[in-house]
Motif scaffolding. Sequence first.
Motif, mmCIF file in Angstrom:
data_model
loop_
_atom_site.group_PDB
_atom_site.id
_atom_site.type_symbol
_atom_site.label_atom_id
_atom_site.label_comp_id
_atom_site.label_asym_id
_atom_site.label_seq_id
_atom_site.Cartn_x
_atom_site.Cartn_y
_atom_site.Cartn_z
ATOM 1 N N GLN A 110 0.840 -1.193 0.000
ATOM 2 C CA GLN A 110 0.000 0.000 0.000
ATOM 3 C C GLN A 110 0.880 1.250 0.000
ATOM 4 O O GLN A 110 1.809 1.361 0.812
ATOM 5 C CB GLN A 110 -0.914 0.011 1.221
ATOM 6 N N TRP A 111 0.588 2.186 -0.917
ATOM 7 C CA TRP A 111 1.391 3.398 -1.080
ATOM 8 C C TRP A 111 0.707 4.585 -0.422
ATOM 9 O O TRP A 111 -0.507 4.724 -0.468
ATOM 10 C CB TRP A 111 1.590 3.699 -2.562
ATOM 11 N N ARG A 112 1.510 5.469 0.174
ATOM 12 C CA ARG A 112 1.042 6.745 0.699
ATOM 13 C C ARG A 112 1.916 7.851 0.128
ATOM 14 O O ARG A 112 3.146 7.744 0.101
ATOM 15 C CB ARG A 112 1.146 6.769 2.228
ATOM 16 N N LEU A 113 1.299 8.927 -0.322
ATOM 17 C CA LEU A 113 2.043 10.066 -0.851
ATOM 18 C C LEU A 113 2.616 10.878 0.298
ATOM 19 O O LEU A 113 1.885 11.323 1.189
ATOM 20 C CB LEU A 113 1.129 10.940 -1.715
ATOM 21 N N VAL A 114 3.932 11.080 0.270
ATOM 22 C CA VAL A 114 4.603 11.902 1.274
ATOM 23 C C VAL A 114 4.507 13.373 0.890
ATOM 24 O O VAL A 114 4.253 14.245 1.721
ATOM 25 C CB VAL A 114 6.073 11.477 1.441
ATOM 26 N N GLY A 115 4.711 13.680 -0.391
ATOM 27 C CA GLY A 115 4.605 15.054 -0.857
ATOM 28 C C GLY A 115 5.123 15.201 -2.269
ATOM 29 O O GLY A 115 5.868 14.340 -2.765
ATOM 30 N N THR A 116 4.721 16.269 -2.945
ATOM 31 C CA THR A 116 5.164 16.575 -4.299
ATOM 32 C C THR A 116 5.784 17.966 -4.304
ATOM 33 O O THR A 116 5.202 18.911 -3.753
ATOM 34 C CB THR A 116 3.992 16.523 -5.290
ATOM 35 N N ASP A 117 6.958 18.090 -4.928
ATOM 36 C CA ASP A 117 7.702 19.342 -4.897
ATOM 37 C C ASP A 117 8.219 19.692 -6.288
ATOM 38 O O ASP A 117 8.402 18.814 -7.140
ATOM 39 C CB ASP A 117 8.885 19.245 -3.925
#
Length: 315
Positions: free
Chosen positions: A161-168
């Motif tokens: 299962q994947w979770r998004l940490v952040g996009t920069d």
Amino acid sequence: MDLEVRHLRTLTTVASLGSITKAAAALGIAQPALSAQLSRIDRTLGGPAFVRDHRGVRPTPLGLLVLDRARTLLPAMDALVQDARRLACDDAAPTLRLATTGTALAATLVHRLSHPGAAPATLRCVPDTARAAAELAAGAHDAVLAGMCGDALPPAAPGAQWRLVGTDAVHVVVRADHPCGDDVELAELADERWVKAAGDSCFGECFLRACSRAGFAPPAPSECDRTAGLELVRAGAAVALAQPYGALPDGLRAVALRGAPLTWSTWLAMRADAPDELRTRLVAAARDARREQLAAADGCRLRARGADRAVRPAI
């Protein structure tokens, strides 16, 4: 004959060395014995795993299939043995096995996970995100921290299962004395030679599309590790596409691209059966690591601007 783990290790050794003679020496057996073992493996598989020619041995399509599966299964088997031995010894502090690919946040994450009473974290770099996800699903890792082009989604794997940490926004690293400002249009760098990290999912194609939208076609970017890439920038031979994290070595500075035409996402994967406490702790630590590194990068840019103002003559 049934195919066993030792047979998979034999195949991976032969493939990595490209020579029966060298593989026999590495495995500590006679060359005729290794050739006989490979023949038995071929009969079990239903076809040859390797072809031989004057250059040595090369995997067949069947061999490539088996080797690809072996690279997932062998780390999982090693992890199984380690976990079993740890449980048998009543080890109260099991190791947290973290795999990483395509991200500059891994070291900061490990540091944030390392505190008294917590399970020590080990770090293993994996060449690509798909393999890391497959190894996670097979039990070789407890979590995967992966960086991917902002336009891409992480690969699916059963039980992961994947979770998004952040996009920069992706930045450009240039020499400190480069004439461009700290905030530029991509087209202002149209005449530059470019370098990027190797294996960045679809990032190369996204970069070329962004350049096309900006009205120019750059030469294909060089690909290398971070250290080599920064040395090319320091030598004035290229500018580097980089994740916007952390401080840069002396003599280099980061430049923001207006409109953020390129982005980079950090994802965290865990197995579906991971304890809730571990899941919460890992997600929080990963997001804290990102915030810490973004703050470090911002501080570095502010210091660089202050130094620039200090030495700029008054008009």
